[in-house]
Write an enzyme that holds these catalytic residues in place. Structure first.
Site, short mmCIF file in Angstrom:
data_model
loop_
_atom_site.label_atom_id
_atom_site.label_comp_id
_atom_site.label_asym_id
_atom_site.label_seq_id
_atom_site.Cartn_x
_atom_site.Cartn_y
_atom_site.Cartn_z
N SER A 100 0.82 -1.22 0.00
CA SER A 100 0.00 0.00 0.00
C SER A 100 0.85 1.27 0.00
CB SER A 100 -0.87 -0.03 1.26
OG SER A 100 -1.21 1.26 1.67
N GLY A 101 0.48 2.20 -0.85
CA GLY A 101 1.18 3.49 -0.86
C GLY A 101 0.98 4.24 0.44
N LEU A 102 -0.24 4.15 0.96
CA LEU A 102 -0.53 4.82 2.23
C LEU A 102 0.35 4.24 3.34
CD1 LEU A 102 -2.23 6.57 4.17
CD2 LEU A 102 -3.87 4.69 4.28
N ASP B 266 1.04 10.50 2.17
CA ASP B 266 0.76 9.68 0.98
C ASP B 266 0.60 10.61 -0.24
OD1 ASP B 266 0.09 7.59 -0.65
OD2 ASP B 266 -1.94 7.29 0.16
N ASP C 76 1.00 -0.91 -4.95
CA ASP C 76 0.16 0.27 -5.18
C ASP C 76 1.10 1.33 -5.76
OD1 ASP C 76 -1.25 2.59 -5.00
OD2 ASP C 76 -1.48 2.56 -2.82
N ASP D 19 0.63 4.12 -7.22
CA ASP D 19 0.09 5.49 -7.36
C ASP D 19 -0.19 5.78 -8.84
OD1 ASP D 19 0.27 5.70 -4.64
OD2 ASP D 19 2.16 6.77 -4.63
N GLU E 183 -3.25 4.31 -10.69
CA GLU E 183 -4.54 5.00 -10.59
C GLU E 183 -4.56 6.20 -11.55
OE1 GLU E 183 -3.69 5.38 -6.41
OE2 GLU E 183 -3.90 7.55 -6.47
N LYS F 217 0.23 12.51 -6.42
CA LYS F 217 -1.15 12.20 -6.04
C LYS F 217 -1.41 12.53 -4.56
CE LYS F 217 -1.82 9.10 -3.69
NZ LYS F 217 -1.89 7.65 -3.45
N ASN G 177 -3.90 10.89 -1.27
CA ASN G 177 -4.72 9.73 -0.93
C ASN G 177 -6.19 9.99 -1.26
OD1 ASN G 177 -6.50 8.14 1.16
ND2 ASN G 177 -4.56 7.04 0.96
N SER G 178 -6.83 8.97 -1.77
CA SER G 178 -8.20 9.12 -2.26
C SER G 178 -9.19 9.57 -1.18
CB SER G 178 -8.68 7.79 -2.83
OG SER G 178 -7.81 7.37 -3.83
N ARG H 67 -6.60 1.35 -11.90
CA ARG H 67 -7.51 1.75 -10.82
C ARG H 67 -8.29 2.99 -11.22
NH1 ARG H 67 -5.34 2.94 -4.72
NH2 ARG H 67 -6.46 4.89 -4.34
N HIS I 48 -12.58 1.98 -7.27
CA HIS I 48 -12.42 2.50 -5.91
C HIS I 48 -13.60 3.39 -5.55
CE1 HIS I 48 -10.40 2.79 -2.28
NE2 HIS I 48 -9.51 3.75 -2.51
C1 SPV Z 1 -3.41 2.56 -0.43
O1 SPV Z 1 -3.50 1.59 0.30
O2 SPV Z 1 -2.45 3.31 -0.43
C2 SPV Z 1 -4.49 2.86 -1.34
C3 SPV Z 1 -5.80 2.42 -1.01
O3 SPV Z 1 -4.25 3.49 -2.32
S1 SPV Z 1 -6.61 3.72 -0.30
O4 SPV Z 1 -5.83 4.28 0.73
O5 SPV Z 1 -7.87 3.14 0.14
O6 SPV Z 1 -6.86 4.71 -1.35
MG MG Z 2 -2.47 4.27 -2.37
#
Ligand code: SPV
Ligand code: MG
Length: 551
Positions: free
Chosen positions: A55-57, A67, A94, A96, A123, A129, A131-132, A168, A199
């Site tokens: 995971s990027g986060l 993130d 992930d 990004d 994505e 980017k 975080n979503s 994504r 997502h």
């Molecule tokens: C991540 O895990 O970094 C994601 C998923 O991109 S989310 O944080 O849900 O966007």
């Molecule tokens: Mg991410």
């Protein structure tokens, strides 16, 4: 319906790319779990997951940054390498936005494959980017054609045909409707994406379910139910979702646990309350694979010295030094400020022998040399060396050195002994015969006398005796009271001890009798000839001489 992956050949283990592709393309619902470093990746695999979401986060969080592409892509890849090295399941990164344009994407895929990463999810947003779940609706989407170019560039640069690119869709996050999401999904699918990740930041699954229905299995479908977590998994199964990503739960578990522990220890200023709440240190070692290294050390390191235990026989008082040994055994007599035993221990440590057992008897409580384990022969007054050795028997290591505690010698003797081939090797001084010596020397009879012009002669011990002349012939030298035993030799010694223990005279037996018994049994004891440079301390004169040998 999307195409099902080529049938599994159970006889051959699939590589990581193929495993990931199978997870995506097989019709049943599968799950992958977030990990953000080596140890969390291992934990995810041990829990039984078939794949890992890098995971990027979570990766940015474990570096303590946001993130927002604050950690560079090479820093991400560096961590992935640790994760990949300690796991056998596929990792989906992930990625990004792919960290730039099509060209950055090409390089990313190449570098990921080099580290055995099975796939990347990109994505359709802009670099850098966010975080979503942070102001999602204010985030701009990528141009469709540009994003398709990125997917194509990635697919064209992969060398493993099963490396996966997951596209994504952020349309729903950014406030667009289902039709925009569909339009983009179609384009990304046509550009070669292996799967589509839809997502959503909604707390209900409605959006992704509507998408799944509309998509109708045109390609594998992936979801991240972080926000709609209360949805029963059966709902996703029914919607024919292929892969669920539990996207951030390892980092969140770690954070919650670390916060609780840190607060508690700060407040209570003790570890008592938390010891049972944290993983034992042993568990950390296990996850790090510490046992494997111990095994490897036996095979590769230091000719097994790490694995060699020194047994020092130090039970006697030292009668000839009675005046000096009122309150301590001979091995604790100081020489230049250090006890004899300490000098011996220093020599072992210099050669990486750190497992040192001292069998004490007389004034055992005064033996306090750091780095040694002291065990006591309570019957030292009425028993001999073999009884002392037998006291240590339960803690015998795999390979051993057995020696008298009052020995002093130059370091090269120990060094040469450790290198000398043979399951059992005895050190024999070939010039000691000609000298007058204190104590009661052990004469060694050997198959060949020492040839001063040769090094490393292959010599067998024939007998050890208290007399210089026996039926075996003229002695070849003096056994100095030091034996080296490799694994097999150590087993022979244990067996011999067991046998000799049955004899009524056992309590009076010493190491020479043990050697002779082994020789009688047909076991070969090799000889390392030395020429002086050692001493066993029996008298005050010896102590003076010993001072010269101290170093
Ligand atoms: C991540 O895990 O970094 C994601 C998923 O991109 S989310 O944080 O849900 O966007
Ligand atoms: Mg991410």
């Amino acid at each position: 319906m999307h195409q099902i992956f080529t049938p599994i050949n159970t006889a051959t283990k699939l590589n990581k790319c193929a495993q990931l592709r199978l997870l995506l393309e097989s019709p049943q619902l599968d799950f992958i779990m977030e990990a953000h470093n080596g140890i969390s990746a291992r934990i995810v695999e041990e829990a039984g997951f078939k794949g890992i979401w890098a995971s990027g986060l979570a990766l940015s969080a474990q570096y303590g940054v946001r993130d927002n592409n604050e950690a560079s892509w090479t820093q991400v890849v560096e961590m992935l390498e640790f994760m990949s090295d300690v796991t056998s399941i596929p990792i989906l990164l992930d990625g990004d936005t792919g960290y730039g344009n099509f060209n950055n994407m090409r390089r990313l895929v190449k570098k990921l494959e080099q580290r055995d990463i099975a796939g990347v999810c990109i994505e359709d947003k802009l670099f850098p980017k966010t975080n979503s779940f942070i102001n999602g609706s204010r985030q701009a989407l990528a141009d469709i054609d540009e994003f398709c170019g990125k997917i194509k560039a990635g697919k064209d640069s992969q060398t493993d045909r099963n490396f996966c690119i997951v596209a994504r869709l952020e349309a729903l996050i950014a406030g667009w409707d289902l039709s925009e999401a569909m339009r983009r999904a179609e384009a990304y699918h046509a550009a070669g994406a292996n799967a589509i990740l839809i997502h959503s930041k909604s707390s209900r699954p409605d959006q992704v379910l509507a998408f799944a229905k509309e998509w109708g299995g045109r390609s594998p479908l992936v979801i991240i139910p972080t926000k709609y977590y209360s949805t029963p998994t059966a709902v996703f199964r029914k919607a024919e979702v292929n892969l669920v990503i539990w996207a951030n739960h390892m980092i969140r578990a770690a954070v919650a646990s670390m916060q609780a522990i840190a607060r508690e220890v700060k407040a209570s200023e003790t570890l008592i309350n938390i010891e049972d709440e944290v993983a034992p240190v042993k568990e950390i070692f296990r996850l790090q694979g510490a046992d494997e290294l111990i095994e490897a050390e036996k095979r590769y390191f230091n000719n097994g010295r790490q694995n060699t235990q020194a047994i020092v026989l130090a039970a006697s008082r030292g009668q000839e030094l009675a005046g000096l040994t009122q309150d301590k055994p001979k091995v604790m007599l100081p020489l230049g400020g250090k006890p004899l035993l300490r000098l011996l221990v220093d020599k072992f440590k210099k050669l990486a022998i750190n497992d040192i057992t001292v069998v004490a008897g007389y004034k055992a409580e005064t033996i306090n040399v750091p780095g040694t384990k002291v065990i006591c022969n309570p019957d030292y007054e009425t028993t001999g060396e073999l009884a002392s050795l037998a006291v240590a028997q339960t803690s015998f290591g795999d390979e051993m050195l057995v020696l008298y505690g009052d020995l002093l010698f130059r370091s090269y003797i120990l060094h040469d002994l450790l290198e000398c081939p043979g399951e059992i090797v005895a050190v024999v001084d070939s010039v000691a015969n000609s000298k007058s010596v204190s104590g009661s020397p052990d004469y060694a009879y050997c198959s060949i006398p020492d040839d001063l012009s040769l090094f490393g002669q292959d010599v067998n011990l024939l007998d050890i005796s208290k007399t210089a002349q026996t039926q075996v012939g003229k002695s070849s030298g003096r056994w100095i009271g030091m034996l080296r035993l490799r694994s097999q030799g150590r087993q022979w010694l244990s067996e011999a001890l067991n046998e000799l223990q049955k004899r009524p005279e056992f309590n009076s037996l010493g190491l020479p009798e043990l050697c002779n018994y082994l020789i009688e049994q047909g076991k070969s004891i090799k000889v390392l000839y030395i020429r002086g440079n050692w001493l066993d301390v029996n008298s005050l004169d010896d102590l003076d001489l010993a001072f010269q040998l101290k170093q």
